[in-house]
Design a protein around this motif. Structure first.
Motif, PDB file in Angstrom:
ATOM      1  N   ILE A   1       3.511  -0.785   2.355  1.00 14.70           N
ATOM      2  CA  ILE A   1       3.277  -1.164   3.550  1.00 14.70           C
ATOM      3  C   ILE A   1       3.168  -0.120   4.402  1.00 14.70           C
ATOM      4  N   TYR A   2       2.128   0.090   5.134  1.00 15.15           N
ATOM      5  CA  TYR A   2       1.730   1.302   5.986  1.00 15.15           C
ATOM      6  C   TYR A   2       1.560   0.954   7.389  1.00 15.15           C
ATOM      7  N   TRP A  25       7.418  -4.263 -10.527  1.00 10.29           N
ATOM      8  CA  TRP A  25       7.165  -4.213  -9.460  1.00 10.29           C
ATOM      9  C   TRP A  25       7.775  -3.147  -8.770  1.00 10.29           C
ATOM     10  N   GLY A  26       6.864  -2.802  -7.446  1.00  8.59           N
ATOM     11  CA  GLY A  26       7.523  -1.919  -6.479  1.00  8.59           C
ATOM     12  C   GLY A  26       7.006  -2.218  -5.147  1.00  8.59           C
ATOM     13  N   LEU A  27       7.719  -1.869  -4.037  1.00  5.30           N
ATOM     14  CA  LEU A  27       7.418  -1.996  -2.562  1.00  5.30           C
ATOM     15  C   LEU A  27       7.770  -0.759  -2.054  1.00  5.30           C
ATOM     16  N   GLY A  28       7.009  -0.399  -0.914  1.00  8.25           N
ATOM     17  CA  GLY A  28       7.648   0.700  -0.236  1.00  8.25           C
ATOM     18  C   GLY A  28       6.843   1.056   1.062  1.00  8.25           C
ATOM     19  N   GLY A  29       7.208   2.128   1.775  1.00  6.01           N
ATOM     20  CA  GLY A  29       6.516   2.586   2.741  1.00  6.01           C
ATOM     21  C   GLY A  29       5.436   3.580   2.475  1.00  6.01           C
ATOM     22  N   TRP A  30       4.486   3.689   3.040  1.00  3.17           N
ATOM     23  CA  TRP A  30       3.370   4.624   2.749  1.00  3.17           C
ATOM     24  C   TRP A  30       2.725   5.203   4.004  1.00  3.17           C
ATOM     25  N   LEU A  31       2.526   6.407   4.285  1.00  2.00           N
ATOM     26  CA  LEU A  31       2.280   7.149   5.119  1.00  2.00           C
ATOM     27  C   LEU A  31       1.377   8.363   4.903  1.00  2.00           C
ATOM     28  N   GLY A  54       3.464  -6.003   7.139  1.00  3.69           N
ATOM     29  CA  GLY A  54       5.070  -5.672   6.913  1.00  3.69           C
ATOM     30  C   GLY A  54       5.866  -6.894   6.953  1.00  3.69           C
TER      31      GLY A  54
END
Lengths: 376, 376
Positions: free
Chosen positions: B284-285, B303-309, B248
């Protein structure tokens, strides 16, 4: 075909492996259009922020020099690595423009446009002449000047693309930064017309006034001491969970996501340390601040950030939906999508150090138009 | 129904408005299961990184104190704002576990499980007893111990979810950080079995060895002086355009996107200052580094970035696809999805300052298992 000139001037940008940016006016041959091609005499082409990246690269403009019609500037060594893809290539510039069709190939679509004024997208517009396919232009209404039609594509379609992206991705309201820009004003006009709530973020009271003057309801100044609580309040009132950010660098993107999460969390529901399950998204579509983006990640796990580009969006929605958006631009050319220009400059003036510094300043509300016929 | 205890111990975590974390063992009443409910005697429940966030919050563990079975620690003032959603609520902890069904409601699905050993997901597992719905458990094979089945859900389904996300979003290879973790080893085993290229990023030669020992082909040490060129080479070889990041904070996420763009740009094609049109994604998990994420944005616009759950992913794919993944976990419980535990501790030991500091260290390869029957 006697009205086909043998050649015309075209602006070229080269970044040399020696680390020097070179801008010139090249004299390029003009060929007779074939098939469905048309030859357009370019009458107006705007200097958009998206053009400046290709035109000037990362050159240090304090080193600009002009000599015998050639302008040069130094590109800092550490930025040359990112230029690998274009080194020593003489590149034409200018994404969009408008002009009059002076010749056409034998195809029916091309012939139908002879004598008409058209708007074009496709690069190499900082030139006296541009050959394009008839299918790639928009015929302008009879009462539209070249200046009216010169900025038909980039800003209008970007602004419409933001609203369409909002619908496609299931959001119902928007946030926009550097919101007093030409593009930002268009976006506010679209949102007012379409009943979409828009949270505008600007950096000064003068910029705020530009937006409130056209009817904006939510205008926040990020330099205000109360910016965060004001942001959360506006995001709560609008339920906006999608933002388009022209700035890129710094902490603003992260602040917006933090504000969205605070607004969603305030709705209540069971505690989860992963935050609200409503997806919060921010797209960076510009780079007014080329420094790093700093994300504090205080917004759980249901968030995304990414690049957004008109061409990517256009491919995603397909030609039919794209045509609908283009038609709307033509229909509202003198209202929603009207552009105002600070100055009209010739191709030669566009290669003058003091003029380059002026149009590169990207002052909010200022916009330059290249008029290739000027001075000739 | 004589085997239903009247009450049982359950671990509770409270963050008080005074700024104090309090951990206790509560004695909670056990009700007779009704309908399709089953009552499970919990035999094993792991301390996953995802449990530690709820258990300890952002408490300063140097201030841990134990007194009469109550453990306390101070939460720094500036971190209390993020705890608003849970303040003064006594929260049960423990995402997953395994145990034996000791009683069941009259429903057929529940009755069929009496006497069986099951794996469970759903919180409140750090307890002697847990009542759950029969549909929410997995019956374990006869030869599976409680330790074998205790970690059936979080790590196995997260690792499988990464590979499924890769397929769903059109990528063909993966990047993983903090890759020598229990989860990372599972992911490598899945990728070897399924023929998916995986670029593992670790932070020491010892971690690299854990992965090469199980057959990993691409293992990079981010502390190596040649990390960036090695990364670009591995991304070129694998064409990986999707990364899962457990860290992260810091610059690694941005370095990975930069490496992906360099690998895509090296394929050639016309220059665009917006970079390659291949979408590059990083999720980002985890948050091993809770500091800010710093993005240099030297990777164009695609491009992309993000949370993953995991829970978000599970909802997205739906119950049928989820069941297939769960069945695979059961089928490969003692191979691909085998977990190894550093120590088995009782509920009481889990509330001992020195043990808390040990399991919170998140040392790669170390994992603690709570065994509620231990010491009783």
């Amino acid at each position: 075909m006697s009205n086909i000139p043998s050649s015309g001037r075209q602006l070229r940008s080269t970044i040399k492996s020696s680390g020097e940016l070179e801008l010139t006016l090249a004299d390029v041959a003009v060929a007779a259009p074939s098939g469905d091609e048309i030859l357009v005499q370019v009458e107006a082409s705007p200097l958009n922020p998206s053009d400046l990246g290709l035109l000037l690269g990362p050159a240090d403009l304090s080193t600009l020099k002009a000599s015998n019609g050639v302008v040069t500037a130094k590109v800092p060594d550490h930025l040359m690595r990112m230029m690998a893809g274009r080194v020593d290539q003489s590149m034409p510039v200018g994404n969009e423009g408008a002009g009059t069709v002076i010749a056409a190939g034998p195809g029916a679509a091309a012939q139908a446009l002879v004598g008409k004024r058209v708007a074009m997208l496709g690069g190499a517009m900082y030139a006296q002449y541009r050959t394009v396919n008839a299918a790639d232009v928009l015929a302008l209404p009879a009462d539209a000047s070249a200046a009216d039609g010169a900025s038909c594509f980039v800003n209008p379609l970007t602004a419409l693309g933001m609203v369409e992206t909002m619908k496609l991705e299931g959001h119902t309201a928007l946030v926009h930064t550097a919101a007093a820009s030409n593009l930002g004003q268009m976006l506010q006009k679209i949102c007012l017309k379409d009943g979409v709530d828009l949270v505008n973020i600007v950096r000064s009271p003068a910029q705020a006034k530009i937006l409130t003057d056209i009817g904006a309801k939510y205008v926040l100044d990020s330099s205000s001491a109360n910016f965060m609580p004001e942001l959360v309040a506006a995001l709560s009132a609008t339920n906006a969970t999608l933002a388009f950010d022209a700035i890129g660098g710094g902490k603003l993107a992260s602040q917006i996501l933090t504000g969205m999460e605070a607004a969603q969390a305030a709705k209540g529901g069971a505690y989860s340390r992963y935050g609200s399950t409503t997806h919060k998204q921010l797209y960076i579509y510009g780079g007014l601040d080329t420094g790093p983006t700093e994300l504090q990640r205080a917004y759980g796990m249901f968030w995304g950030l990414g690049g957004w580009l008109l061409t990517g969006f256009t491919i995603k929605i397909g030609p039919e939906a794209g045509q609908k958006l283009r038609q709307r631009v033509i229909d509202e050319l003198k209202t929603t999508f009207a552009s105002h220009y600070t100055a009209q400059i010739s191709l030669e003036e566009a290669l003058t150090p003091e003029v380059i510094r002026a149009y590169n300043r990207k002052t909010t509300g200022e916009k330059y138009l290249i008029v290739p016929s000027k001075g000739h």
